[in-house]
Motif scaffolding. Structure first.
Motif, PDB file in Angstrom:
ATOM      1  N   ARG C  16       0.826  -1.225   0.000  1.00 43.62           N
ATOM      2  CA  ARG C  16       0.000   0.000   0.000  1.00 43.62           C
ATOM      3  C   ARG C  16       0.851   1.262   0.000  1.00 43.62           C
ATOM      4  O   ARG C  16       0.550   2.240  -0.680  1.00 43.62           O
ATOM      5  N   ARG C  20       0.892   4.028  -2.904  1.00 35.45           N
ATOM      6  CA  ARG C  20       0.481   5.389  -2.561  1.00 35.45           C
ATOM      7  C   ARG C  20       1.549   6.392  -2.988  1.00 35.45           C
ATOM      8  O   ARG C  20       1.249   7.459  -3.515  1.00 35.45           O
ATOM      9  N   GLU C  24       1.419   9.990  -5.042  1.00 33.26           N
ATOM     10  CA  GLU C  24       1.887  11.247  -4.443  1.00 33.26           C
ATOM     11  C   GLU C  24       2.847  11.980  -5.382  1.00 33.26           C
ATOM     12  O   GLU C  24       2.816  13.200  -5.480  1.00 33.26           O
TER      13      GLU C  24
END
Lengths: 428, 428, 428, 428
Positions: C16, C20, C24
């Motif tokens: 995860r 992520r 970003e």
């Protein structure tokens, strides 16, 4: 052409003379000189000598000789320039790698074909088709004679030793007379070959064009005049150039004619006689269309169209003394005397022939009603009618008897290795 | 090198023999053959003849001859290959345009420099520096002798007439023996030149490397074995190729070695003796690194590193009969007899020398502690240490006396015009 | 990898977190920014976001998910980078033309695959093969995270508006400490991954190498030091350059690092925070191998080999603070504290990690005994092992947790758009 | 143009309508779609939107607005297409990298300039110079509107997802009527703009040309007819092609129109509405000059000259229904009704306007007496007059009100991404 022509002695004599002339051009050159190729656009001298022979063997001997056998079966491919109808071709950029056959074999090939041609022609009973093909073959060979000189000049120019093709002394040119303008009235004119003498298919059919009133310069632009264009930043002023021409000179970092060399404050020019001081009075040569066009704009003029040029040259019967010698290039202001108007020297056009080919504004395109010949021979002219510009007149390297007012020479806009110059025109 | 060497008669004899050999290589060739250049990687024979002479003139005569005057001032530029320290260079891709100086002048240049060299060397009192430079010059000329053969082979291969360099009869090769694997134990080994005989700077300094256990093939891969790779779609299987190699064969539409010609169901190979039936028993040659690497992967093996190769070749004192004749290429399985182990024929490595250069997995890089010589002569090797692969051994075109176990030849991964083949290795 | 692993919460958490982080990186960018491609070597951000997702879908979901159906059938081709084993690929230079699927669809693709991955992994019973592939997928995505930053930097650098990727304030770097040399004794060392943690196949097998005695510089070369090289005509001195590098800087008219801009007497550097005054204390970055090599020669040193580098970095357990922020590039001298030798600050190597990748002298080649994985996943590393140089360490753009001492990064010798710098070495 | 014109409401209305239309064309597109550039010849939609605005800002606001300040100083360079007189230009092939300014900023730029234009024009007292420049600006923007459609079509065609620009349903075309020949007698005709309405400088001056007798085809060549050319090996028959065209199709491996896709035995065509079954009744479009010329030769005809075309189109006042919708391309046979001869349907020329631009045999060259405008605005047309061919008529993508009989469009002989088709002619 008459259908049942007995080949005249004249034609036979011309065959021998033209064939001899090609060998003469090669004489000052070594075997090595004759083999090298300096760029894809140019061909080795040896290749020219073989290809012009291949032309007679392929288009005359093969269909007309009894029990025809080729001199060498591989030559059909090796010395085919671009005739798809004949079959495969050797890649043009690799012509300089043909160290075999050696020059001696190519000269033997020439002798062999010449003898067979003599026999065929002497046999009589030849019909007009052979005569017509022979005419094409002779003019074809003359075209290659001019290319031999320009190709070898380019090749020698790449050599830092700056070797001369000819050892003859360099003669200064005469002082160029003042340029003046000759005016022509608007009207319908006839353009193209009249057809009583030989011409190429691209000069046909003779047809009408309307030409608006215009004026033509009495002589070609000189080296000195072109130098003034350089000195006034001609190569650094984008507004003088066609967009494509500007991109081309920037990409190649070009700022002067291809054979000019700056030597401190002075200028030299690479010639067939080696490096020589630039003669300000001779016609500027070896210009691309883009350079010729930019100069004309700078000079407040333009290039002529081919119709304007041909109309202006009409009736000009004095082609000047034969350009026996390319070394004499530009040393003479002759040519172009107007036979209709001979008492008006003010009004005559000089240097129409024998000095430098003259770029025109006209793209190379078919005349209305143009038809290419049938078969492979028909690939002679028509298929090159795109993205090239027509040049008119002839140059110091053009063989005697090859030029005429309706003649359409053509090269891409960037070509610089021909003897190409500028005759100015303007709309009046 | 000893500092105060009196040049031995041996060295003088070698000078004469090496210089003579270069002229001999050119003998079967015409002036035209000697002038042409088939690609930027190759050079004309004439250029090789001149450049090897320039080397002696520039690096020995110029600094050591009293009242030195060059044979021709322009030759300094024309025949400089890549030494920036010497000054300007003529552009490499244009070497084929140097129809002047003619071959005869280059041969005169050779004689002239040879005589001056003889005088200088005979004058005695020459110090070790001259002897050292002379050694470099002789090995340099031997390198060019091999290039003369590979360059002319490439040039002739571009000619549809498929001319033979040599007219000698083509001899079938012997049957290749079975390939077996010779194992070597892991350990620290010494690599590089011991320094008692001549070597190039790139073979120095001798240093230690750890080599994990490996096995080497007893002989080179044959044409027949390589044909099996082709027949099993080797050139159409991406997983066998390095990514860059795959892109390269796709872009060039490559599916076979450069000199192979498919002739219906049979195969032919262009050789220095012209086009010949492919001999399945000779070592495959003229492969790129990419082809050699893909073959090795297909064969469940890999190429050796240069340390493995040199370690395996150590002690091999029998270089086979001198490769007097490149035409004999691959006809012999000689070379590489292991002097330490001569009673174990099972275990000897054949064809280490004299058949084909052997691609290694090793990129060409400096040995730890490598130092180039000072001055222009220092541009000999070090500056080429990027994006090239090391080849070991020697080929049928390598001059006698030029090969040794520590020798590092190098070419880019795509080079195919050298006599380059495959010796397999595997980690054990 | 254990054969029957229940995926730990840690691995799921890392999945995860890594996923992520990619999003970003894209956050400061517009849809347009994410679509453009500035050169064939770089890819659009959107393509990176999709391709890293494709990797999980193709290599994990497709073989392991029950009733697998692809998110979009065309994505198999569109977002395949180079895996021939998977099938066709979209041409790399045209990735910037993929305005469809829109960014929103690619983000939906990511969510979709993430959910399916979560379900697959949560279902338990996953075997070690999935865990191993997941590890590869995460490190693969981290590699692309670094490329996202370097690719977008290159793209923004081509924009005359010089837009900043980040709006954070530019912080001056600390003063660089003096450089000193740390010596290492000759000996057999072990190189390569120990295999207890994840590593790529190209780091295996661990094996022995003999390293001669050498010294390594304590820190990277700074902008200020590189400027001295420029000011002393480094880019105009051929003897400092590899031959290929010299040709390359001449052809491209290069005289400074790719992102440096001369501003009168001052210098600026384009950064992810826009154009900034050049900081003389930060490590010089964005150098090609050729520039790094020339600088080293000018400085009387050389680049390290990869074995030297890895040996010197061994035992270094402090990778510095995570490079949370590429904008901080070079502002920190951290990293590389030697855990075995922590009380000797004089002797520690700084900036091993987290500042700039360090070019080595070593070409990218397989370790002895290297074996690629079977199947398409095996195309990960081995097929690129030609004509590239190994870089060691990590850069300010490398994701946290991605670096290790045995890591082998690789790029061609001319690559300049990565955060690549210089650590000097010398033979002792 | 009148010297003291009060700008009529009509002109203001047209300004607003033309400006609005550009935005409408962009509406179906995403920010990403508007940013990408598929080839150097094409430009991103965003760039078109900005450049057409830059034209008004630079040529009208800057010289005529009091206290002029540019919207953004960098836009002067970024959105200059080719005007050397204005200063630097951003490199054309890099337009797709301009992710900044974002589309929103370019739309703000449009609004800003529109408002200032409104104020300037509303202020009254504007002289004829402004009105003339405004006319040029509006026609300039209309030219870019057509390019927006052809550029975005090309970009979308490169996407394997084959996205549609428009979601409207694809309507089958009507059945094409039989083609017949309309004959025209030889004579002097007047060519060029009469000058009472707006025209570009390249349509001037009106002048006389002599046109030999010729015939023109009543309608354009259809997809079905072109398919017959393909099916009879048109792309594999060198005698049908200009030499340069033949080399071009061989080099590019071309065997069909750029947007055609072979689907087994059927054919599809990529359109602005996505991939559709090829409609045999619509005019064939997206042909290069070379393809059009080869087809004409195959069909026993030729392309018309521009003088023939303009003469034949004279008096044609019915331009068909406005081509509101490029998707409708070719679905209509309208246009070209001859107002003088309306009761003779046999003799009317259809599809002169609104279907496809019609290649002519005429190279793009200045009319006799042509003069470019002074200053940067004079770089509009004249500098492109080399190596391009004139196209006549208009296409389904040409904005309403932009076409006229004297209009001279021009593209290089290889251009295929415009709606370009074939009207046959023959000499009679």
């Amino acid at each position: 052409m008459p259908d049942d022509l007995n080949l005249s002695a004249t034609l036979l004599d011309r065959f021998r003379a033209v064939r001899r002339r090609s060998r003469e051009i090669a004489e000052p050159l070594s075997d090595e000189d004759c083999c090298a190729q300096s760029m894809p656009d140019a061909s080795p001298i040896k290749w020219h000598l073989a290809h012009t022979t291949w032309f007679f063997e392929t288009f005359i001997l093969e269909p007309h000789e009894k029990d025809f056998k080729p001199f060498h079966p591989a030559f059909r491919v090796l010395f085919n320039s671009y005739y798809n109808g004949v079959g495969d071709k050797h890649p043009r950029p690799q012509r300089g790698l043909l160290t075999r056959p050696p020059l001696a074999d190519v000269l033997a090939y020439r002798r062999h074909v010449d003898e067979r041609m003599n026999m065929l022609l002497a046999a009589g009973g030849t019909d007009g088709r052979i005569a017509a093909l022979l005419e094409v073959g002779l003019h074809h060979e003359q075209q290659h004679q001019e290319l031999m000189l320009t190709d070898v000049k380019h090749m020698l120019s790449m050599n830092p030793l700056e070797p001369a093709y000819l050892q003859t002394p360099w003669m200064p040119g005469r002082v160029a007379p003042d340029m003046h303008w000759r005016r022509f009235e608007a009207g319908v004119v006839e353009i193209g070959c009249k057809g009583d003498d030989f011409c190429f298919d691209n000069e046909l059919p003779r047809h009408r064009q309307f030409v608006e009133g215009f004026a033509m310069a009495s002589r070609l632009v000189t080296n000195g005049e072109y130098l003034a264009f350089i000195d006034s930043s001609g190569y650094a002023t984008p507004s003088l150039w066609l967009s494509e021409g500007w991109d081309w000179i920037r990409a190649g970092n070009l700022s002067q004619p291809i054979y000019w060399r700056r030597d401190g404050d002075a200028w030299q020019e690479f010639t067939l006689q080696g490096l020589q001081a630039l003669d300000p009075h001779r016609p500027v040569t070896h210009l691309s269309f883009f350079e010729a066009d930019a100069y004309a704009r700078w000079a407040g003029a333009r290039l002529p169209t081919e119709a304007e040029w041909e109309h202006a040259a009409r009736g000009c019967t004095d082609f000047g003394r034969p350009a026996l010698h390319p070394a004499a290039c530009g040393s003479d202001h002759g040519g172009g005397k107007d036979s209709n108007d001979s008492n008006d020297s003010q009004d005559s056009l000089m240097q129409l022939f024998g000095s430098a080919w003259q770029w025109t504004l006209s793209s190379y395109a078919p005349y209305p009603g143009y038809r290419a010949a049938d078969g492979a021979i028909g690939e002679y002219n028509g298929k090159f009618m795109s993205n090239q510009y027509v040049l008119r007149g002839s140059s110091c390297a053009t063989p005697e008897g090859h030029a005429r007012a309706s003649y359409r020479n053509f090269f891409p806009a960037t070509a610089r290795w021909q003897f190409t110059g500028i005759r100015l025109a303007r709309s009046s």
